[in-house]
Design an enzyme around this catalytic site. Structure first.
Site, PDB file in Angstrom:
ATOM      1  N   GLU A  86      36.522  77.681  42.426  1.00  0.00           N
ATOM      2  CA  GLU A  86      35.607  77.083  43.398  1.00  0.00           C
ATOM      3  C   GLU A  86      36.161  77.125  44.822  1.00  0.00           C
ATOM      4  O   GLU A  86      35.423  77.392  45.776  1.00  0.00           O
ATOM      5  CB  GLU A  86      35.331  75.626  43.013  1.00  0.00           C
ATOM      6  CG  GLU A  86      34.348  74.951  43.938  1.00  0.00           C
ATOM      7  CD  GLU A  86      34.248  73.462  43.675  1.00  0.00           C
ATOM      8  OE1 GLU A  86      33.499  72.806  44.398  1.00  0.00           O
ATOM      9  OE2 GLU A  86      34.923  72.972  42.760  1.00  0.00           O
ATOM     10  N   ASP A  87      37.459  76.867  44.983  1.00  0.00           N
ATOM     11  CA  ASP A  87      38.017  76.658  46.325  1.00  0.00           C
ATOM     12  C   ASP A  87      38.817  77.825  46.899  1.00  0.00           C
ATOM     13  O   ASP A  87      39.144  77.817  48.081  1.00  0.00           O
ATOM     14  CB  ASP A  87      38.907  75.406  46.326  1.00  0.00           C
ATOM     15  CG  ASP A  87      38.098  74.134  46.119  1.00  0.00           C
ATOM     16  OD1 ASP A  87      36.889  74.164  46.412  1.00  0.00           O
ATOM     17  OD2 ASP A  87      38.663  73.127  45.671  1.00  0.00           O
TER      18      ASP A  87
END
Length: 750
Positions: free
Chosen positions: A103-104
């Site tokens: 996600e990051d």
């Protein structure tokens, strides 16, 4: 999107009131502490996967920092440490270290699968949030839904998510207050109850206390202060009780440990606010826990304690013989202790204590060891049946808001425990009925239920069940037997409600499809159209697409239910066939009924003496066929048609020369605006229930306004399009049957 940073004054005040939410992770550049903890629980586990996962995560998060100013890698490490303390294995720890990389950091899930295996990739994917371009309540609902789907495949997904939420909660002091409060509310509604459902008391208690600290910092600090003030006297009394129980253990020659039970601040707050009790009454209640070696010893200690002190009637619970839904086992009793003060005592084995504190995590660890270090994804299927139920109804619930409301109810509802005639325990929501019981056993048994016995006596199907009841249901032998619509009025479980609704939707749909097919075929034969030629073309699929239906079956169903007229479908199909077929020329439809004069637009209104003039239905009173109407010649916009009792008509009468006679002449292409108002008692999920019923009746909602009053009344107004006005009565009746709706009517003035 920029976020406001809390001011220095706010931060200073919160640090003083609730220092727990300003926790920082211990700074360490290696994973030695984590590896030592994992090695304690899994001495033969493959720890190299953890080291490799840490290396990948550290590189991926390099340069990123958290709001606390720490390097970002401290967060995955802290999550991994929480899981290691719970006793989870190396693969789950590796997934925890990698859970934010996709996600990051843009590290692809495919790379995780190729380097660490499909099992780790599945765990990471289950925890990863959905695409960030989605916002609002539906995005949150879809994120939780994705987690539920993954958790039904592997329960460790949820345990990782809970650990992730716990570490984030410990650092809420560093995020803007509004965001922290929103997260705390979400935690109390969803994550803490899920931790309770999984039996992980250690995480559940801390999540509740941290959320309480964020939402009510001053109350939290006050209760914390009151607890600390009374701790010395309380500990002195607790010690005297422990010494007495220790003496009983020595006399029985039972090896065990006796300890005081810690008080949870959120629990004290709940008792003060929800139950209206005074702090001194709550804190005077002493809690003792006894840990022994075997089940036999548990009952022996219980007998000794009841012989020493008088037990309070009705306060004994045997969760060893009948465990709770989350596998919790213990003996609970309340006695009148020394000095006449009430003492709550829990008696359990050491294994039961591990289960009580770490719940499904302890159970998973045991299963891994029994399988030689290999996790069995189906290990909990028989023990945690509610997971399968949640997975079922999340698949059956399309509306995100309804799904989230159902989840909150499902995980937060108190349960009753009843028995089948063969002694199997079934957990049901409080207030459940024999119908809920039948659907919990099996869907087909639920559908065919016709009667029930509770404790050997015949009872009505809407009877409320109590814990300990033995329930037997009778089923119909008729293969066409099905549920009753009335059952929706009294069933309590989400599973039963969804299954009943699903049955009626399917039955009605199949019947409507057949009726729609027959209606189209009859109309085509009546008009001498080439039935074989038209029905064999793909034009029905194209028409379904034009009218925004999923497929041809949905189009037939719409015709069968009266949402779309037969003639409208035939006109569209023949137009498509004639435009695609160059060899045979156009197909002419014979006229139906009397010939109408041509008119402008598709308003369904004829203007006397001016058939070609543009006609518009007024939006102030939304007239429909059957209403008395008047026409008004506007300047440059044709004729505006109003209800004769419209408030605006009075002002129009001041210019009588522009009033004109009009009459209804609707065709299959006419579309009318309808405005309805729904009045109901405000409750959770009301709006999603109303919109679901409208969408089930193929109502195209153009606008909606919702307001609630101080006395919990909800007023909702919907504007939508409708072709056949006869269909309106069906829609109003369907909305009127929704729980808590006490009136619904068409609005004829703005």
């Amino acid at each position: 999107m920029t976020e406001t940073v809390p001011s220095a004054a706010q931060t200073s005040s919160l640090r003083r009131l609730v220092p727990r939410i300003f926790s920082r992770s211990a700074r360490r550049d290696d994973v030695e502490q984590l590896l030592r903890t994992v090695r304690t629980h899994h001495p033969k586990g493959d720890l190299s996967i953890i080291e490799r996962a840490y290396t990948v995560a550290a590189k991926a998060h390099e340069g990123q920092t958290r709001r606390s100013g720490e390097p970002y890698i401290t967060h995955p490490l802290a999550v991994g440490q929480i899981l290691a303390d719970l006793g989870l294995g190396p693969k789950a720890i590796a997934a925890a270290l990698l859970h934010d990389t996709v996600e990051d950091t843009g590290y692809p899930l495919e790379a995780i699968a190729s380097e660490f295996g499909d099992e780790v990739a599945m765990l990471v994917d289950g925890v990863t949030k959905l695409d960030k371009v989605k916002y609002g309540e539906s995005a949150q609902a879809e994120t939780v839904r994705k987690m539920i789907v993954a958790m039904s495949k592997d329960i460790r997904v949820l345990v990782i998510k809970l650990a992730d939420r716990l570490h984030n909660a410990r650092t809420w002091g560093f995020v803007p207050p509004e965001k922290a409060q929103k997260k705390a509310t979400e935690t109390l509604e969803i994550y803490a109850p899920l931790a309770h459902r999984l039996g992980i008391q250690a995480i559940k208690s801390e999540l509740e206390d941290l959320s309480f600290a964020v939402l009510h910092p001053k109350l939290y600090a006050e209760i914390d202060s009151l607890v600390k003030q009374r701790t010395p006297q309380r500990e002195q009394y607790v010690q005297s009780v422990i010494e007495a129980v220790d003496a009983d253990l020595r006399e029985l020659r039972i090896r065990g440990r006796v300890m005081g039970r810690p008080k949870q601040l959120y629990s004290v707050y709940q008792k003060m606010v929800v139950r209206g009790r005074e702090f001194d009454d709550i804190y005077d209640l002493i809690g003792i826990r006894v840990l022994v070696g075997s089940v036999r010893d548990c009952y022996a200690v219980l007998g000794a304690i009841h012989a020493r002190w008088t037990p309070l009637p009705g306060r004994f619970k045997d969760y060893i013989a009948t465990p709770k839904f989350n596998l919790y086992q213990s003996l609970h009793t309340t006695v009148i202790g020394p000095g006449g003060r009430t003492v709550e005592i829990q008696i359990r084995t050491n294994e039961m204590h591990q289960q009580a504190e770490y719940g499904v995590a302890a159970h998973w660890k045991y299963k891994e060891r029994m399988n030689g270090g290999k996790a069995d994804p189906k290990a909990l299927d028989t023990d945690m049946a509610w997971l399968a139920h949640i997975s079922d109804w999340q698949a059956e619930t399309a509306d995100p808001g309804e799904f989230l409301d159902s989840l909150r109810f499902e995980i937060g509802a108190k349960e009753v425990y009843v028995f089948t005639p063969k002694g199997r325990v079934i957990g049901l929501p409080a207030g459940a009925t024999p119908v809920d019981f039948a659907y919990a056993v099996h869907t087909e048994i639920g559908h065919r239920t016709m009667g029930a016995k509770v404790n050997g006596r015949l009872v009505p199907l809407e009877s409320e069940l109590k814990s300990g009841d033995v329930v037997e249901v009778f089923t119909s032998k008729n293969p066409d037997a099905g549920p009753s619509q009335d059952w929706l009025g009294f069933v309590k479980s989400t599973r039963a409600r969804n299954k009943i609704r699903g049955w009626f939707t399917k039955e009605r749909r199949e019947e409507a499809i057949e009726q729609g097919k027959e209606a189209i075929a009859r109309a085509m034969r009546r008009q001498n159209l080439p039935l074989q030629r038209l029905m064999s073309q793909d034009s029905f699929a194209e028409v379904a697409q034009q009218l925004r239906y999923d497929d041809v079956s949905a189009l037939y169903a719409a015709v069968g239910e009266g949402h779309v007229s037969t003639q409208s479908v035939i006109e569209k199909v023949t137009a498509l066939v004639s435009s695609n077929d160059t060899t045979t020329g156009p197909i002419d439809l014979p006229p139906i009924g009397r010939t109408r004069a041509p008119r402008g637009g598709d308003s369904g209104v004829l203007v006397r003496g001016a058939p070609d003039i543009l006609v518009k239905l007024a939006k102030c009173c939304t007239p429909v066929p059957g209403d008395e109407i008047v026409g008004f010649v506007t300047r440059g916009s044709g004729v505006s048609v109003h209800r004769s009792d419209c408030t605006n008509v009075q002002s129009l009468k001041s210019d009588p020369d522009r009033l004109i006679d009009v009459s209804w002449a609707p065709t299959t292409k006419s579309v009318f605006l309808v405005q309805i108002q729904v009045e109901a008692l405000d409750r959770s999920g009301l709006l999603s229930d109303v919109t679901r019923v409208l969408s089930e009746h193929h109502v195209n909602i153009l606008s909606a306004t919702v307001s609630t009053t101080n006395d919990r009344l909800a007023l909702s107004r919907f504007v939508f399009e409708m072709g056949d006005i006869v269909h309106l009565d069906r829609v109003l009746n369907a909305v009127r049957r929704i729980d808590a709706v006490y009136d619904v009517y068409r609005v004829t003035s703005s």
